[in-house]
Design an enzyme around this catalytic site. Sequence first.
Site, PDB file in Angstrom:
ATOM      1  N   ASP A 190       0.650  -1.121  -0.194  1.00  7.78           N
ATOM      2  CA  ASP A 190      -0.862   0.001   0.289  1.00  7.78           C
ATOM      3  C   ASP A 190       0.558   1.603  -0.269  1.00  7.78           C
ATOM      4  O   ASP A 190       2.116   1.236   0.723  1.00  7.78           O
ATOM      5  CB  ASP A 190      -0.299   0.082   0.906  1.00  7.78           C
ATOM      6  CG  ASP A 190      -2.251   0.955   1.101  1.00  7.78           C
ATOM      7  OD1 ASP A 190      -2.974   0.076   1.107  1.00  7.78           O
ATOM      8  OD2 ASP A 190      -2.069   1.749   1.183  1.00  7.78           O
ATOM      9  N   THR A 208     -16.357  -2.042  -9.780  1.00  8.42           N
ATOM     10  CA  THR A 208     -16.802  -1.228  -9.020  1.00  8.42           C
ATOM     11  C   THR A 208     -18.419  -1.511 -10.496  1.00  8.42           C
ATOM     12  O   THR A 208     -18.142  -1.710 -11.518  1.00  8.42           O
ATOM     13  CB  THR A 208     -16.572   0.326  -8.842  1.00  8.42           C
ATOM     14  OG1 THR A 208     -18.533   0.500  -8.654  1.00  8.42           O
ATOM     15  CG2 THR A 208     -16.358   0.936 -10.091  1.00  8.42           C
ATOM     16  N   ASP A 209     -19.475  -1.157  -9.886  1.00 10.64           N
ATOM     17  CA  ASP A 209     -20.818  -1.587 -10.398  1.00 10.64           C
ATOM     18  C   ASP A 209     -20.639   0.075 -10.936  1.00 10.64           C
ATOM     19  O   ASP A 209     -22.054  -0.113 -12.217  1.00 10.64           O
ATOM     20  CB  ASP A 209     -22.144  -1.792  -9.407  1.00 10.64           C
ATOM     21  CG  ASP A 209     -21.603  -1.058  -8.171  1.00 10.64           C
ATOM     22  OD1 ASP A 209     -21.968   0.108  -8.068  1.00 10.64           O
ATOM     23  OD2 ASP A 209     -23.578  -1.361  -7.840  1.00 10.64           O
ATOM     24  N   GLU A 210     -20.313   0.879 -10.501  1.00 13.37           N
ATOM     25  CA  GLU A 210     -20.447   2.144 -11.141  1.00 13.37           C
ATOM     26  C   GLU A 210     -20.021   2.276 -12.688  1.00 13.37           C
ATOM     27  O   GLU A 210     -20.044   3.132 -13.706  1.00 13.37           O
ATOM     28  CB  GLU A 210     -19.690   3.383 -10.440  1.00 13.37           C
ATOM     29  CG  GLU A 210     -20.146   3.282  -8.920  1.00 13.37           C
ATOM     30  CD  GLU A 210     -19.945   4.063  -8.241  1.00 13.37           C
ATOM     31  OE1 GLU A 210     -19.689   5.367  -8.896  1.00 13.37           O
ATOM     32  OE2 GLU A 210     -19.947   3.640  -6.447  1.00 13.37           O
ATOM     33  N   TYR A 215     -14.105   9.010 -11.185  1.00 15.83           N
ATOM     34  CA  TYR A 215     -13.609   7.326 -11.027  1.00 15.83           C
ATOM     35  C   TYR A 215     -14.316   6.231 -11.286  1.00 15.83           C
ATOM     36  O   TYR A 215     -13.416   5.743 -11.720  1.00 15.83           O
ATOM     37  CB  TYR A 215     -14.262   7.376  -9.419  1.00 15.83           C
ATOM     38  CG  TYR A 215     -13.974   6.199  -8.577  1.00 15.83           C
ATOM     39  CD1 TYR A 215     -13.476   5.720  -7.931  1.00 15.83           C
ATOM     40  CD2 TYR A 215     -16.005   5.401  -8.767  1.00 15.83           C
ATOM     41  CE1 TYR A 215     -12.815   4.567  -7.919  1.00 15.83           C
ATOM     42  CE2 TYR A 215     -15.902   4.452  -7.760  1.00 15.83           C
ATOM     43  CZ  TYR A 215     -14.536   4.200  -7.834  1.00 15.83           C
ATOM     44  OH  TYR A 215     -14.815   2.639  -6.754  1.00 15.83           O
ATOM     45  N   LYS A 275     -12.043   3.514 -13.439  1.00 14.35           N
ATOM     46  CA  LYS A 275     -12.355   2.101 -13.452  1.00 14.35           C
ATOM     47  C   LYS A 275     -12.475   1.092 -14.442  1.00 14.35           C
ATOM     48  O   LYS A 275     -11.840  -0.142 -14.636  1.00 14.35           O
ATOM     49  CB  LYS A 275     -13.151   2.326 -11.873  1.00 14.35           C
ATOM     50  CG  LYS A 275     -12.755   2.051 -10.683  1.00 14.35           C
ATOM     51  CD  LYS A 275     -11.938   1.912 -10.158  1.00 14.35           C
ATOM     52  CE  LYS A 275     -12.077   0.095  -9.517  1.00 14.35           C
ATOM     53  NZ  LYS A 275     -10.834  -0.344  -8.380  1.00 14.35           N
TER      54      LYS A 275
HETATM   55  P1  NAD Z   1      -9.944   3.121   0.327  1.00 17.18           P
HETATM   56  O1  NAD Z   1      -9.810   4.610  -0.490  1.00 17.18           O
HETATM   57  O2  NAD Z   1     -10.576   3.149   1.184  1.00 17.18           O
HETATM   58  O3  NAD Z   1      -8.722   2.106   0.575  1.00 17.18           O
HETATM   59  C1  NAD Z   1      -7.509   2.211  -1.012  1.00 17.18           C
HETATM   60  C2  NAD Z   1      -6.362   1.974  -0.586  1.00 17.18           C
HETATM   61  O4  NAD Z   1      -5.114   1.679  -1.905  1.00 17.18           O
HETATM   62  C3  NAD Z   1      -5.841   2.925   0.462  1.00 17.18           C
HETATM   63  O5  NAD Z   1      -4.736   2.102   1.320  1.00 17.18           O
HETATM   64  C4  NAD Z   1      -4.916   3.440  -0.107  1.00 17.18           C
HETATM   65  O6  NAD Z   1      -3.743   3.347   0.391  1.00 17.18           O
HETATM   66  C5  NAD Z   1      -4.446   2.877  -1.379  1.00 17.18           C
HETATM   67  N1  NAD Z   1      -3.619   3.076  -2.608  1.00 17.18           N
HETATM   68  C6  NAD Z   1      -3.869   4.076  -3.885  1.00 17.18           C
HETATM   69  N2  NAD Z   1      -3.082   4.744  -4.519  1.00 17.18           N
HETATM   70  C7  NAD Z   1      -2.022   3.671  -3.909  1.00 17.18           C
HETATM   71  C8  NAD Z   1      -1.238   3.562  -5.057  1.00 17.18           C
HETATM   72  N3  NAD Z   1      -0.745   5.158  -5.853  1.00 17.18           N
HETATM   73  N4  NAD Z   1      -0.254   2.284  -4.905  1.00 17.18           N
HETATM   74  C9  NAD Z   1      -0.414   1.856  -3.503  1.00 17.18           C
HETATM   75  N5  NAD Z   1      -1.305   1.602  -2.829  1.00 17.18           N
HETATM   76  C10 NAD Z   1      -2.603   2.769  -2.921  1.00 17.18           C
HETATM   77  O7  NAD Z   1     -10.862   1.814  -1.323  1.00 17.18           O
HETATM   78  P2  NAD Z   1     -12.082   0.965  -0.712  1.00 17.18           P
HETATM   79  O8  NAD Z   1     -13.261   1.351  -0.983  1.00 17.18           O
HETATM   80  O9  NAD Z   1     -11.315  -0.888   0.520  1.00 17.18           O
HETATM   81  O10 NAD Z   1     -12.010   0.275  -1.845  1.00 17.18           O
HETATM   82  C11 NAD Z   1     -10.842  -0.880  -2.985  1.00 17.18           C
HETATM   83  C12 NAD Z   1     -11.403  -1.064  -3.542  1.00 17.18           C
HETATM   84  O11 NAD Z   1     -12.673  -1.701  -4.283  1.00 17.18           O
HETATM   85  C13 NAD Z   1     -11.115   0.124  -5.180  1.00 17.18           C
HETATM   86  O12 NAD Z   1     -10.368  -0.666  -6.348  1.00 17.18           O
HETATM   87  C14 NAD Z   1     -12.358  -0.078  -5.458  1.00 17.18           C
HETATM   88  O13 NAD Z   1     -12.324   0.575  -6.549  1.00 17.18           O
HETATM   89  C15 NAD Z   1     -13.151  -1.035  -5.215  1.00 17.18           C
HETATM   90  N6  NAD Z   1     -14.533  -0.556  -4.587  1.00 17.18           N
HETATM   91  C16 NAD Z   1     -14.450  -0.487  -3.463  1.00 17.18           C
HETATM   92  C17 NAD Z   1     -16.068  -0.167  -3.124  1.00 17.18           C
HETATM   93  C18 NAD Z   1     -16.429   0.942  -1.738  1.00 17.18           C
HETATM   94  O14 NAD Z   1     -18.365   0.279  -1.665  1.00 17.18           O
HETATM   95  N7  NAD Z   1     -16.202   1.114  -1.437  1.00 17.18           N
HETATM   96  C19 NAD Z   1     -17.359  -0.368  -4.595  1.00 17.18           C
HETATM   97  C20 NAD Z   1     -16.458  -1.075  -5.334  1.00 17.18           C
HETATM   98  C21 NAD Z   1     -15.343  -1.347  -5.203  1.00 17.18           C
HETATM   99  P1  TYD Z   2     -20.429   7.248  -1.068  1.00 17.83           P
HETATM  100  O1  TYD Z   2     -20.476   6.994  -0.292  1.00 17.83           O
HETATM  101  O2  TYD Z   2     -19.741   8.822  -2.187  1.00 17.83           O
HETATM  102  O3  TYD Z   2     -20.296   6.017  -2.535  1.00 17.83           O
HETATM  103  P2  TYD Z   2     -20.689   6.361  -4.448  1.00 17.83           P
HETATM  104  O4  TYD Z   2     -20.760   7.802  -4.700  1.00 17.83           O
HETATM  105  O5  TYD Z   2     -19.440   5.477  -4.514  1.00 17.83           O
HETATM  106  O6  TYD Z   2     -21.879   5.415  -4.011  1.00 17.83           O
HETATM  107  O7  TYD Z   2     -22.286   8.453  -1.407  1.00 17.83           O
HETATM  108  C1  TYD Z   2     -23.139   6.646  -1.539  1.00 17.83           C
HETATM  109  C2  TYD Z   2     -24.510   7.332  -1.779  1.00 17.83           C
HETATM  110  O8  TYD Z   2     -24.859   8.427  -0.849  1.00 17.83           O
HETATM  111  C3  TYD Z   2     -24.461   8.298  -3.382  1.00 17.83           C
HETATM  112  O9  TYD Z   2     -26.004   8.454  -3.221  1.00 17.83           O
HETATM  113  C4  TYD Z   2     -24.183   9.805  -2.787  1.00 17.83           C
HETATM  114  C5  TYD Z   2     -24.607  10.165  -1.469  1.00 17.83           C
HETATM  115  N1  TYD Z   2     -23.924  10.571  -0.102  1.00 17.83           N
HETATM  116  C6  TYD Z   2     -24.702  12.258   0.741  1.00 17.83           C
HETATM  117  O10 TYD Z   2     -26.467  12.195   0.397  1.00 17.83           O
HETATM  118  N2  TYD Z   2     -24.176  12.675   0.813  1.00 17.83           N
HETATM  119  C7  TYD Z   2     -23.210  12.235   1.700  1.00 17.83           C
HETATM  120  O11 TYD Z   2     -21.816  13.346   2.727  1.00 17.83           O
HETATM  121  C8  TYD Z   2     -22.163  11.642   0.532  1.00 17.83           C
HETATM  122  C9  TYD Z   2     -20.936  11.164   1.345  1.00 17.83           C
HETATM  123  C10 TYD Z   2     -22.430  10.195   0.544  1.00 17.83           C
END
Ligand code: NAD
Ligand code: TYD
Length: 354
Positions: free
Chosen positions: A35, A131-133, A156, A160
């Site tokens: 990381d 991601t589904d996005e 974003y 992805k």
């Molecule tokens: P996060 O932002 O909490 O963690 C990301 C981690 O990646 C951090 O520890 C950061 O330091 C590290 N990182 C960033 N840039 C880096 C680099 N250049 N080299 C090495 N490490 C680096 O993210 P998360 O929520 O844990 O998401 C993890 C993965 O899952 C991501 O690929 C994200 O796109 C995907 N994802 C997340 C969600 C969600 O709801 N959180 C949903 C769908 C997909």
């Molecule tokens: P988020 O957690 O940022 O995830 P994503 O944008 O990847 O779906 O947001 C989840 C949903 O919540 C999204 O529709 C945006 C909304 N949201 C708020 O309404 N208020 C907030 O402060 C944040 C961070 C998100």
Amino acid sequence: MKCVMVTGGAGFIGTNFIRYLLDESGYAGRVVCLDKLTYAANLMSLEDVARRHAGRYVFVRADICDAAAVGAVVDGNGVDVICHFAAESHVDRSIVAPDAFIETNIVGTHRLLEIVRARMGRIRRFHHVSTDEVYGSLGPEGRFREDTPYHPNSPYSASKAASDHLVRAYRETYGLPVTISNCSNNYGPYQFPEKLIPLMIFNARDGKPLPVYGDGMNVRDWLYVRDHCEAIWRVVTAGADGETYNIGGRTELPNIEVVHVICDLLDERLGPLPGGGSRRGLITFVKDRPGHDRRYAIDCGRIERELGWKAAESFRTGIRRTVDWYLANADWVKSVQTGEYRKWVEDQYGGGAR
Ligand code: NAD
Ligand code: TYD
């Protein structure tokens, strides 16, 4: 499998995945957590893991864009599986400052693919977490399937989507042993409070305003993070080379309902606010996010049918676990709120992280 390298292992899902791998999955090999330690990383979340699994777990600070450094980690540890979580992950940040998203999510993923290509035969699986996005926004009907066309709307999701295409292309062109998973919004322990659910829990606990974007009717399909980790491991160990699996919680909810549930749970656990009244009164509707996707919903039939995975938590059970975890881990919350977690990282690993 002898050694799994988890990129982005100090982030929210990576941390939960490493915990799942070492504590619950039955996997007996080693884990390298790699990381860069951006603002989103919190190594304090893995402190007990490092202690309990010394000998099986190692942390390395490196940027996935630094091919020489990452290649040396792979070779030095005999890595044979890569689970790639590292990313810039927050949509709002990608709107304000997209550069890091292009660099890490696209260029960084490309560097990793080249590292795997140079080690064909030695690396048995490269799993790309997405991601589904990437599929864009849904109307009131339908769900994303693995063959839904890509239509990303934010920097974003576009970054992805680009990384997903590179992973597919490296499979088709060079025969890399890849799998991809596209999942819906995760929630659970150790999530950074810029995302909806932990932000609302932190603010509602402290009696601060709860900013809901637009009309609060945007819909997300919530997936408890442990369920996601189990699904990823199922794909890594049993998924077919070159295939994509959608992972979702079958839990579609408008944001405002999610916030109501959190307010009600905190009222139940902590009692009403000091001046009296429910935490629902803290909800503040704010200006909408530009390009805000209206609805996400995942059809996760494929992973359910082919790999026998199914989400164990409903939103009702998962959100209770989550709220209770944040209430029980007040020290962790405090270290994030005060920025102490960054100081801890810098003390241990030196300067350089953003
Ligand atoms: P996060 O932002 O909490 O963690 C990301 C981690 O990646 C951090 O520890 C950061 O330091 C590290 N990182 C960033 N840039 C880096 C680099 N250049 N080299 C090495 N490490 C680096 O993210 P998360 O929520 O844990 O998401 C993890 C993965 O899952 C991501 O690929 C994200 O796109 C995907 N994802 C997340 C969600 C969600 O709801 N959180 C949903 C769908 C997909
Ligand atoms: P988020 O957690 O940022 O995830 P994503 O944008 O990847 O779906 O947001 C989840 C949903 O919540 C999204 O529709 C945006 C909304 N949201 C708020 O309404 N208020 C907030 O402060 C944040 C961070 C998100």
